[in-house]
Motif scaffolding. Structure first.
Motif, PDB file in Angstrom:
ATOM      1  N   GLY A  80       0.774  -1.227   0.000  1.00 52.20           N
ATOM      2  CA  GLY A  80       0.000   0.000   0.000  1.00 52.20           C
ATOM      3  C   GLY A  80       0.806   1.278   0.000  1.00 52.20           C
ATOM      4  N   HIS A  81       2.102   1.215  -0.270  1.00 48.40           N
ATOM      5  CA  HIS A  81       2.874   2.450  -0.343  1.00 48.40           C
ATOM      6  C   HIS A  81       3.277   2.702  -1.788  1.00 48.40           C
ATOM      7  CE1 HIS A  81       6.572   0.152  -0.891  1.00 48.40           C
ATOM      8  NE2 HIS A  81       6.150  -0.621   0.075  1.00 48.40           N
ATOM      9  N   GLN A  82       3.539   3.951  -2.104  1.00 47.94           N
ATOM     10  CA  GLN A  82       3.933   4.316  -3.450  1.00 47.94           C
ATOM     11  C   GLN A  82       5.447   4.307  -3.546  1.00 47.94           C
ATOM     12  OE1 GLN A  82       2.121   8.145  -3.645  1.00 47.94           O
ATOM     13  NE2 GLN A  82       0.227   7.350  -4.508  1.00 47.94           N
ATOM     14  N   ALA A  83       5.969   3.979  -4.717  1.00 49.19           N
ATOM     15  CA  ALA A  83       7.414   3.956  -4.930  1.00 49.19           C
ATOM     16  C   ALA A  83       8.000   5.347  -4.717  1.00 49.19           C
ATOM     17  CB  ALA A  83       7.742   3.446  -6.322  1.00 49.19           C
ATOM     18  N   GLU A  84       7.315   6.370  -5.186  1.00 50.36           N
ATOM     19  CA  GLU A  84       7.753   7.738  -4.954  1.00 50.36           C
ATOM     20  C   GLU A  84       6.545   8.558  -4.545  1.00 50.36           C
ATOM     21  OE1 GLU A  84       8.068   9.748  -9.190  1.00 50.36           O
ATOM     22  OE2 GLU A  84       9.332   7.975  -9.042  1.00 50.36           O
ATOM     23  N   PRO A  85       6.744   9.560  -3.715  1.00 48.96           N
ATOM     24  CA  PRO A  85       5.602  10.330  -3.227  1.00 48.96           C
ATOM     25  C   PRO A  85       4.871  11.031  -4.369  1.00 48.96           C
ATOM     26  CG  PRO A  85       7.625  10.971  -2.087  1.00 48.96           C
ATOM     27  CD  PRO A  85       7.993  10.002  -3.159  1.00 48.96           C
ATOM     28  N   GLY A 127       7.218  14.421   2.648  1.00 47.35           N
ATOM     29  CA  GLY A 127       7.510  14.182   1.239  1.00 47.35           C
ATOM     30  C   GLY A 127       6.626  14.997   0.312  1.00 47.35           C
ATOM     31  N   GLU A 128       5.481  15.430   0.801  1.00 47.33           N
ATOM     32  CA  GLU A 128       4.567  16.222  -0.009  1.00 47.33           C
ATOM     33  C   GLU A 128       4.564  17.693   0.401  1.00 47.33           C
ATOM     34  OE1 GLU A 128       0.712  14.435  -0.528  1.00 47.33           O
ATOM     35  OE2 GLU A 128       1.582  12.425  -0.402  1.00 47.33           O
ATOM     36  N   GLY A 129       5.485  18.048   1.297  1.00 51.37           N
ATOM     37  CA  GLY A 129       5.590  19.439   1.719  1.00 51.37           C
ATOM     38  C   GLY A 129       4.434  19.904   2.578  1.00 51.37           C
ATOM     39  N   LEU A 130       3.819  18.998   3.322  1.00 50.69           N
ATOM     40  CA  LEU A 130       2.678  19.329   4.170  1.00 50.69           C
ATOM     41  C   LEU A 130       3.003  19.039   5.628  1.00 50.69           C
ATOM     42  CD1 LEU A 130      -0.131  17.550   2.099  1.00 50.69           C
ATOM     43  CD2 LEU A 130       0.301  20.001   2.179  1.00 50.69           C
ATOM     44  N   SER A 131       2.226  19.661   6.518  1.00 49.16           N
ATOM     45  CA  SER A 131       2.295  19.270   7.918  1.00 49.16           C
ATOM     46  C   SER A 131       1.531  17.955   8.065  1.00 49.16           C
ATOM     47  CB  SER A 131       1.652  20.342   8.807  1.00 49.16           C
ATOM     48  OG  SER A 131       0.254  20.383   8.590  1.00 49.16           O
ATOM     49  N   ALA A 132       1.781  17.244   9.141  1.00 50.82           N
ATOM     50  CA  ALA A 132       1.046  15.995   9.376  1.00 50.82           C
ATOM     51  C   ALA A 132      -0.448  16.289   9.481  1.00 50.82           C
ATOM     52  CB  ALA A 132       1.557  15.303  10.645  1.00 50.82           C
ATOM     53  N   ASN A 133      -0.807  17.398  10.110  1.00 47.76           N
ATOM     54  CA  ASN A 133      -2.218  17.759  10.236  1.00 47.76           C
ATOM     55  C   ASN A 133      -2.846  17.990   8.862  1.00 47.76           C
ATOM     56  OD1 ASN A 133      -4.501  18.620  12.072  1.00 47.76           O
ATOM     57  ND2 ASN A 133      -4.298  20.411  10.737  1.00 47.76           N
ATOM     58  N   ALA A 134      -2.189  18.773   8.011  1.00 45.02           N
ATOM     59  CA  ALA A 134      -2.735  19.049   6.670  1.00 45.02           C
ATOM     60  C   ALA A 134      -2.842  17.761   5.863  1.00 45.02           C
ATOM     61  CB  ALA A 134      -1.865  20.069   5.948  1.00 45.02           C
ATOM     62  N   GLU A 147     -14.892  12.257  -4.654  1.00 41.55           N
ATOM     63  CA  GLU A 147     -15.259  12.932  -5.899  1.00 41.55           C
ATOM     64  C   GLU A 147     -15.422  14.437  -5.700  1.00 41.55           C
ATOM     65  OE1 GLU A 147     -15.350  11.285  -8.773  1.00 41.55           O
ATOM     66  OE2 GLU A 147     -14.757   9.545  -7.616  1.00 41.55           O
ATOM     67  N   GLY A 148     -15.247  14.908  -4.502  1.00 46.39           N
ATOM     68  CA  GLY A 148     -15.447  16.327  -4.238  1.00 46.39           C
ATOM     69  C   GLY A 148     -16.899  16.680  -3.994  1.00 46.39           C
ATOM     70  N   GLY A 149     -17.791  15.711  -4.235  1.00 46.29           N
ATOM     71  CA  GLY A 149     -19.202  15.893  -3.945  1.00 46.29           C
ATOM     72  C   GLY A 149     -19.860  17.029  -4.711  1.00 46.29           C
ATOM     73  N   GLY A 150     -19.191  17.581  -5.718  1.00 50.58           N
ATOM     74  CA  GLY A 150     -19.769  18.666  -6.486  1.00 50.58           C
ATOM     75  C   GLY A 150     -19.873  19.959  -5.699  1.00 50.58           C
ATOM     76  N   ARG A 151     -19.218  20.044  -4.566  1.00 53.22           N
ATOM     77  CA  ARG A 151     -19.295  21.256  -3.746  1.00 53.22           C
ATOM     78  C   ARG A 151     -18.331  22.313  -4.274  1.00 53.22           C
ATOM     79  NH1 ARG A 151     -18.237  18.426   1.856  1.00 53.22           N
ATOM     80  NH2 ARG A 151     -19.836  16.849   1.758  1.00 53.22           N
ATOM     81  N   ARG A 152     -18.639  23.543  -3.968  1.00 47.50           N
ATOM     82  CA  ARG A 152     -17.761  24.650  -4.314  1.00 47.50           C
ATOM     83  C   ARG A 152     -16.680  24.726  -3.248  1.00 47.50           C
ATOM     84  NH1 ARG A 152     -18.847  29.692  -2.590  1.00 47.50           N
ATOM     85  NH2 ARG A 152     -17.383  31.200  -3.375  1.00 47.50           N
ATOM     86  N   HIS A 153     -15.423  24.811  -3.655  1.00 44.07           N
ATOM     87  CA  HIS A 153     -14.321  24.899  -2.710  1.00 44.07           C
ATOM     88  C   HIS A 153     -14.068  26.357  -2.350  1.00 44.07           C
ATOM     89  CE1 HIS A 153     -13.634  20.722  -3.410  1.00 44.07           C
ATOM     90  NE2 HIS A 153     -13.436  20.909  -4.700  1.00 44.07           N
ATOM     91  N   THR A 154     -13.907  26.590  -1.061  1.00 43.89           N
ATOM     92  CA  THR A 154     -13.765  27.975  -0.614  1.00 43.89           C
ATOM     93  C   THR A 154     -12.394  28.287  -0.062  1.00 43.89           C
ATOM     94  OG1 THR A 154     -14.640  27.367   1.546  1.00 43.89           O
ATOM     95  CG2 THR A 154     -16.224  28.145  -0.094  1.00 43.89           C
ATOM     96  N   GLY A 155     -11.524  27.316   0.084  1.00 44.86           N
ATOM     97  CA  GLY A 155     -10.199  27.596   0.618  1.00 44.86           C
ATOM     98  C   GLY A 155      -9.260  26.444   0.321  1.00 44.86           C
ATOM     99  N   TRP A 156      -7.970  26.658   0.527  1.00 44.98           N
ATOM    100  CA  TRP A 156      -6.969  25.628   0.219  1.00 44.98           C
ATOM    101  C   TRP A 156      -5.912  25.572   1.297  1.00 44.98           C
ATOM    102  CZ3 TRP A 156      -8.172  22.715  -3.885  1.00 44.98           C
ATOM    103  CH2 TRP A 156      -9.066  23.248  -4.787  1.00 44.98           C
ATOM    104  N   VAL A 157      -5.384  24.379   1.498  1.00 47.93           N
ATOM    105  CA  VAL A 157      -4.269  24.195   2.418  1.00 47.93           C
ATOM    106  C   VAL A 157      -3.113  23.704   1.593  1.00 47.93           C
ATOM    107  CG1 VAL A 157      -3.405  22.848   4.352  1.00 47.93           C
ATOM    108  CG2 VAL A 157      -5.766  23.631   4.354  1.00 47.93           C
ATOM    109  N   ARG A 158      -1.952  24.249   1.791  1.00 48.35           N
ATOM    110  CA  ARG A 158      -0.764  23.776   1.053  1.00 48.35           C
ATOM    111  C   ARG A 158       0.241  23.230   2.027  1.00 48.35           C
ATOM    112  NH1 ARG A 158      -0.257  25.183  -4.357  1.00 48.35           N
ATOM    113  NH2 ARG A 158      -1.850  26.632  -4.957  1.00 48.35           N
TER     114      ARG A 158
END
Length: 158
Positions: A80-85, A127-134, A147-158
């Motif tokens: 269940g792990h990827q060869a590279e992130p 490996g993805e440049g995120l905090s563990a929480n994010a 699938e995103g549920g067709g909702r409008r996204h109002t913000g982003w976490v990087r």
């Protein structure tokens, strides 16, 4: 996995138990051996299937599958792990109480995970440049709404 030794052992135990009885008990035990084979095999397969499900839950994101090969089970283990992130991707804040929602602010939960899993989470997040929480928020969001549920996204976490 060859189930024959386990079925044979069950036959031996039944024969030993029948020896303590009279001739009718021994005859009954002899008549039960053939149907017992199929029933015991089915019960063993059910138990092994349940065990592979439990192992899969503990092994996540890996998995264990039980497959039948003839009359016997075989197990396939996927780490269940990827060869590279995977490259970093934005995480939708829908339903997370971002500044543009009516759902209130973020909530805190306490999550206890085994140390090896914690280290894997931290490594994947790093490996993805995120905090563990994010990273965990993204994983939970993806798991609950892939699938995103067709909702409008109002913000982003990087």
């Amino acid at each position: 996995m060859d189930l024959a030794p386990y079925i044979d052992r069950l036959h031996q135990e039944l024969a030993v138990a029948a020896e303590t009885g009279d001739e009718d008990a021994r005859a009954l035990a002899e008549h039960l051996l053939a149907p017992l084979d199929s029933a015991a095999r089915l019960v063993l397969l059910e138990a092994l299937s349940k065990a592979s499900d439990e192992i899969t839950r503990d092994l996540a994101p890996g998995s264990v599958e039980m497959r039948l090969r003839g009359r016997d089970p075989a197990f396939v283990v996927s780490p269940g792990h990827q060869a590279e992130p995977a490259p970093p991707r934005p995480v939708p804040m829908t339903g997370l109480g971002g500044p543009d929602t009516d759902e209130g602010g973020p909530s805190r939960i306490s999550l206890r995970v085994p140390d090896p899993l914690k280290h894997r989470i931290e490594a994947a997040a790093s490996g993805e440049g995120l905090s563990a929480n994010a990273w965990l928020v993204r994983a939970a969001t993806t798991a609950l709404d892939p699938e995103g549920g067709g909702r409008r996204h109002t913000g982003w976490v990087r």
